[in-house]
Design a protein around this motif. Structure first.
Motif, PDB file in Angstrom:
ATOM      1  N   UNK A 200       0.825  -1.203   0.000  1.00 17.89           N
ATOM      2  CA  UNK A 200       0.000   0.000   0.000  1.00 17.89           C
ATOM      3  C   UNK A 200       0.862   1.257   0.000  1.00 17.89           C
ATOM      4  N   UNK A 201       1.951   1.238   0.768  1.00 21.86           N
ATOM      5  CA  UNK A 201       2.849   2.401   0.816  1.00 21.86           C
ATOM      6  C   UNK A 201       3.502   2.630  -0.546  1.00 21.86           C
ATOM      7  N   UNK A 202       3.979   1.566  -1.192  1.00 26.29           N
ATOM      8  CA  UNK A 202       4.644   1.703  -2.490  1.00 26.29           C
ATOM      9  C   UNK A 202       3.666   2.219  -3.542  1.00 26.29           C
ATOM     10  N   UNK A 203       2.434   1.743  -3.503  1.00 32.84           N
ATOM     11  CA  UNK A 203       1.436   2.240  -4.460  1.00 32.84           C
ATOM     12  C   UNK A 203       1.203   3.731  -4.290  1.00 32.84           C
ATOM     13  N   UNK A 204       1.133   4.185  -3.050  1.00 34.44           N
ATOM     14  CA  UNK A 204       0.934   5.612  -2.809  1.00 34.44           C
ATOM     15  C   UNK A 204       2.132   6.425  -3.277  1.00 34.44           C
ATOM     16  N   UNK A 205       3.327   5.863  -3.174  1.00 35.45           N
ATOM     17  CA  UNK A 205       4.520   6.573  -3.642  1.00 35.45           C
ATOM     18  C   UNK A 205       4.504   6.715  -5.164  1.00 35.45           C
ATOM     19  N   UNK A 206       4.052   5.674  -5.860  1.00 39.18           N
ATOM     20  CA  UNK A 206       4.083   5.683  -7.322  1.00 39.18           C
ATOM     21  C   UNK A 206       2.910   6.428  -7.934  1.00 39.18           C
ATOM     22  N   UNK A 207       1.789   6.522  -7.208  1.00 40.37           N
ATOM     23  CA  UNK A 207       0.629   7.220  -7.764  1.00 40.37           C
ATOM     24  C   UNK A 207       0.888   8.715  -7.856  1.00 40.37           C
ATOM     25  N   UNK A 208       0.343   9.379  -8.864  1.00 40.73           N
ATOM     26  CA  UNK A 208       0.521  10.839  -8.973  1.00 40.73           C
ATOM     27  C   UNK A 208      -0.209  11.557  -7.852  1.00 40.73           C
ATOM     28  N   UNK A 209       0.156  12.796  -7.557  1.00 42.33           N
ATOM     29  CA  UNK A 209      -0.524  13.556  -6.495  1.00 42.33           C
ATOM     30  C   UNK A 209      -2.005  13.719  -6.806  1.00 42.33           C
ATOM     31  N   UNK A 210      -2.821  13.541  -5.772  1.00 44.63           N
ATOM     32  CA  UNK A 210      -4.257  13.676  -5.925  1.00 44.63           C
ATOM     33  C   UNK A 210      -4.975  12.416  -6.343  1.00 44.63           C
ATOM     34  N   UNK A 211      -4.253  11.339  -6.642  1.00 45.72           N
ATOM     35  CA  UNK A 211      -4.896  10.089  -7.057  1.00 45.72           C
ATOM     36  C   UNK A 211      -5.443   9.359  -5.842  1.00 45.72           C
ATOM     37  N   UNK A 212      -6.325   8.419  -6.095  1.00 38.59           N
ATOM     38  CA  UNK A 212      -6.898   7.607  -5.033  1.00 38.59           C
ATOM     39  C   UNK A 212      -5.793   6.784  -4.373  1.00 38.59           C
ATOM     40  N   UNK A 213      -5.628   6.856  -3.029  1.00 37.01           N
ATOM     41  CA  UNK A 213      -4.551   6.089  -2.386  1.00 37.01           C
ATOM     42  C   UNK A 213      -4.683   4.590  -2.593  1.00 37.01           C
ATOM     43  N   UNK A 214      -5.886   4.096  -2.774  1.00 30.84           N
ATOM     44  CA  UNK A 214      -6.070   2.658  -2.947  1.00 30.84           C
ATOM     45  C   UNK A 214      -5.960   2.195  -4.386  1.00 30.84           C
ATOM     46  N   UNK A 215      -5.784   3.131  -5.340  1.00 29.19           N
ATOM     47  CA  UNK A 215      -5.712   2.747  -6.746  1.00 29.19           C
ATOM     48  C   UNK A 215      -4.353   2.132  -7.074  1.00 29.19           C
ATOM     49  N   UNK A 216      -4.349   1.253  -8.077  1.00 26.55           N
ATOM     50  CA  UNK A 216      -3.094   0.652  -8.518  1.00 26.55           C
ATOM     51  C   UNK A 216      -2.339   1.620  -9.428  1.00 26.55           C
ATOM     52  N   UNK A 217      -1.038   1.581  -9.337  1.00 26.54           N
ATOM     53  CA  UNK A 217      -0.237   2.430 -10.196  1.00 26.54           C
ATOM     54  C   UNK A 217      -0.016   1.733 -11.529  1.00 26.54           C
ATOM     55  N   UNK A 218       0.322   2.525 -12.549  1.00 26.69           N
ATOM     56  CA  UNK A 218       0.554   1.965 -13.871  1.00 26.69           C
ATOM     57  C   UNK A 218       2.012   1.791 -14.209  1.00 26.69           C
ATOM     58  N   UNK A 219       2.888   1.843 -13.214  1.00 30.52           N
ATOM     59  CA  UNK A 219       4.322   1.761 -13.469  1.00 30.52           C
ATOM     60  C   UNK A 219       4.864   0.392 -13.093  1.00 30.52           C
ATOM     61  N   UNK A 220       4.603  -0.024 -11.879  1.00 27.54           N
ATOM     62  CA  UNK A 220       5.108  -1.300 -11.370  1.00 27.54           C
ATOM     63  C   UNK A 220       3.935  -2.092 -10.805  1.00 27.54           C
ATOM     64  N   UNK A 221       3.890  -3.380 -11.146  1.00 23.05           N
ATOM     65  CA  UNK A 221       2.862  -4.265 -10.598  1.00 23.05           C
ATOM     66  C   UNK A 221       3.371  -4.885  -9.305  1.00 23.05           C
ATOM     67  N   UNK A 222       2.538  -4.828  -8.260  1.00 20.86           N
ATOM     68  CA  UNK A 222       2.893  -5.394  -6.967  1.00 20.86           C
ATOM     69  C   UNK A 222       1.898  -6.495  -6.627  1.00 20.86           C
ATOM     70  N   UNK A 223       2.423  -7.667  -6.286  1.00 19.88           N
ATOM     71  CA  UNK A 223       1.606  -8.810  -5.897  1.00 19.88           C
ATOM     72  C   UNK A 223       2.016  -9.214  -4.488  1.00 19.88           C
ATOM     73  N   UNK A 224       1.023  -9.338  -3.590  1.00 17.87           N
ATOM     74  CA  UNK A 224       1.275  -9.710  -2.204  1.00 17.87           C
ATOM     75  C   UNK A 224       1.108 -11.219  -2.059  1.00 17.87           C
ATOM     76  N   UNK A 225       2.130 -11.889  -1.527  1.00 21.13           N
ATOM     77  CA  UNK A 225       2.077 -13.324  -1.240  1.00 21.13           C
ATOM     78  C   UNK A 225       1.983 -13.458   0.273  1.00 21.13           C
TER      79      UNK A 225
END
Length: 677
Positions: A200-225
């Protein structure tokens, strides 16, 4: 004539177009002015040895000039270019066979999957390995010719392209450069942090300012195991490598952070959750919601407590009721494991709307017919006193005769006269239906008679629909009714010196008690009790205690979401006939009706109870269920309002400062399926 002119021009240039094959192999020079295109195609067919099938719609003039002699292949390419310049296309139809047709609709014509030289119209299938066919089709669509067609096939990740051969070659080259996997995949196993929290932290770092914090970014895919508490990162190497350092740094910082962690719950109840967590770490669960965490170990020896993550230090868990928060004092590994357990349990609980329908239809028909008479002698007559008296006939003839005799023979202030008057009055007030009678004197005899007849038909239709909404696995109750007093004890005392009465209040009305449990398969187990009670009236005229009608069901059923099932019911029919008559006289045909009283009663009752539970997954589901019910009440209010205004809407706007609930718009239609092959 035009064909002969064209042939003459070719012969003058030294390019013989005769039928001899040896001559066709020679180089030729073209110089045509406004020649018929159909004649030109036929001449090229002779020169190249190819077969052309000309569509009847092919018409037009062509002008071609060449400064140098052309070989057979060059002549064929010139013809294809000429056709393309005139809106025509040569579609391969076999070995050395082409169909010459207008360019419009050429993509729908049957053709071979390749061939046609640089300017022929062909169809090819491209299999993509790394990129999505649908997105690739959108990207390449502007590069397709005016009459070309490109269609993606998501099932096999294929692209079907129909276009000129030279354009197909360009598309093939572009796909070769684009359809490559240059991404980097890395796996990071975390030791002190939660993989889901770090993602969740990495997604917020990659998302542009003002984007939904829970949205997925379009740069790097993250999968939680979750099973190994690992993160899988996939993307361009330049984007993935800096994130690896960030993830490892966050994990190291969590290892060196403090051993106390506060977790604020969003949906769960800390009082209910703390004992579960305490059992996981071997801590004695607190009883009765005590806020002080017990520290006595139950599953470890000595001074150590077993922890969920396998550590050796003591783990203490307590709750802070003021903020519905949980405080965990443990090593980082134990905190991570407990945090993951809390995350899975701290979810929004589903709700269930339980609607019951109670239907009761009853018919009660009663008939009474009675004849009473009295006969007595006067003036010392030997006529004996005789009378008839029946319990199912009213008013009572003897009570009326006693009052009349008292009026003639007792003083006005006599207590006996007052009692006779009251008895006669009560008998008259209890009479129903038609009453007729009379009295008279015949010689030394007095006589009197009363005939009463009554017919009573009662039809009732009881329909009640109690409903209640509650959380999953949470008991709920709704009661709509009254509290009536029921006498439970009475003491009069000696000479009524100190009388008192004890009274208990009892609920009478419609009551629904339910506890729903949503199963994994979608069915709902309902533990419920449905009761409908009402006041039937006093026991009798002399005993004024109340009779209560009660209909109650207590059961456990399994019902599918939104289904209506019957809980139970009763089909009852009761017929009763009562005949009171004078012996012997009442058995005489026709005349015997004067010596008897008859009552008939027929009671039919149909009772059914239905139930319908509905699962509410989200706030949108709750709104969708609330809107029609709000509109139902609002419409009933408007139907009674003389000014056509809704007080309910006004109350919502003025007091609640909100807009009245309206029906939700219908969901959008599903998108059309992607075109296939």
């Amino acid at each position: 004539m035009k064909r002969l002119i064209a042939l003459a021009i070719l012969l003058a240039a030294g390019a013989s177009l005769g039928p001899a094959p040896a001559a066709y192999a020679q180089q030729q020079t073209l110089n045509l002015q406004d020649a018929d295109i159909r004649v030109f195609i036929q001449d090229v067919a002779r020169a190249t040895g190819q077969t052309f099938i000309i569509d009847p719609r092919v018409q037009g003039k062509v002008s071609i000039s060449s400064n140098e002699p052309l070989s057979r292949n060059e002549l064929f390419e010139v013809m294809l270019s000429t056709l393309r310049a005139n809106g025509l296309v040569a579609v391969p139809a076999g070995a050395g066979v082409y169909r010459i047709t207008p360019e419009e609709g050429a993509a729908a014509q049957p053709s071979s999957l390749s061939g046609g030289g640089g300017y022929g119209f062909s169809t090819q299938v491209f299999r993509l390995r790394n990129i999505d066919a649908v997105s690739a089709a959108e990207t390449l669509k502007p590069l397709i010719g005016r009459q070309g067609v490109i269609m993606p096939s998501p099932r096999g990740n294929l692209l079907v392209v129909a276009d000129y051969a030279d354009n197909l070659a360009r598309i093939r080259s572009l796909l070769g450069q684009v359809d490559q996997d240059r991404t980097l995949t890395e796996t990071v196993t975390l030791r002190s942090s939660s993989a889901r929290e770090i993602a969740s932290v990495v997604n917020q770092v990659l998302n542009p300012p003002g984007a939904d914090p829970g949205a997925r970014n379009g740069i790097v895919s993250l999968v939680v195991v979750e099973s190994s508490n690992s993160l899988i990162l996939r993307g361009e190497p330049e984007a993935v490598r800096p994130l690896l350092d960030l993830v490892r740094d966050l994990d190291n910082r969590a290892e060196t952070s403090g051993d106390v962690r506060v977790i604020n719950l969003q949906h769960a109840n800390a009082e209910q959750l703390v004992p579960v967590l305490q059992q996981l770490v071997g801590q004695t669960p607190t009883q009765g919601g005590n806020d002080e965490a017990a520290t006595t170990p139950t599953a470890a020896a000595g001074d150590q407590t077993a922890t969920a993550g396998g550590g050796g230090r003591r783990a203490n868990i307590a709750r802070y009721p003021g903020a519905n928060a949980i405080v965990i004092a443990a090593d980082p590994d134990t905190q991570r494991v407990l945090g993951e357990v809390i995350r899975q349990l701290d979810t929004r609980r589903r709700q269930v709307l339980v609607e019951a329908v109670v239907v009761e239809l009853s018919d009660n028909a009663a008939q009474q017919l009675g004849v009473q008479f009295a006969l007595a002698g006067i003036n010392g007559s030997s006529i004996p006193f005789s009378a008839t008296n029946y319990s199912n006939a009213a008013p009572n003839l003897l009570a009326l005769a006693g009052a009349a005799a008292g009026e003639a023979n007792l003083p006005e202030d006599s207590a006996a006269l007052a009692a006779l008057r009251q008895t006669a009055m009560d008998s008259l007030l209890g009479a129903r239906g038609m009453i007729t009678g009379g009295y008279g004197r015949s010689g030394d005899a007095l006589f009197g008679f009363i005939i009463n007849a009554v017919k009573n038909d009662t039809t009732s239709n009881l329909l009640s629909t109690p409903s209640v909404m509650t959380l999953d696995n949470q008991e709920a109750t709704i009661l709509v009714g009254q509290e009536i007093p029921i006498t439970t004890g009475e003491v009069l005392g000696d000479s009524n010196s100190n009388p008192f009465r004890t009274v208990q209040r009892q609920d009478v009305g419609i009551q629904l008690d339910v506890k729903p449990q949503i199963n994994a398969g979608g069915a709902i187990t309902l533990f419920l009790r449905q009761e409908v009670s009402s006041i039937a009236g006093p026991v009798s005229e002399d005993y004024n205690e109340l009779i209560l009608d009660k209909r109650s069901i207590e059961t456990t059923v399994a019902v599918d979401d939104g289904a209506i099932v019957v809980l139970g019911g009763l089909l009852d029919r009761n017929e009763r006939t009562t005949v009171e008559r004078t012996p012997i006289l009442g058995d005489i045909p026709v005349v015997g009706n004067l010596f008897k009283a008859t009552s008939r009663q027929n009671v039919q009752r149909n009772l059914m109870v239905f139930i319908r539970p509905t699962i509410i997954e989200s706030a949108a589901d709750a709104q969708a269920l609330t809107a029609p019910r709000y509109a139902y009440i609002r419409d009933r209010e408007l139907a009674r309002s003389p000014d056509g205004l809704s007080n309910l809407d006004a109350l919502v706007r003025d007091y609640m400062q909100a807009e009245p609930i309206t029906a939700l718009p219908p969901p959008p239609p599903p998108p059309p399926p992607s075109p296939g092959l």
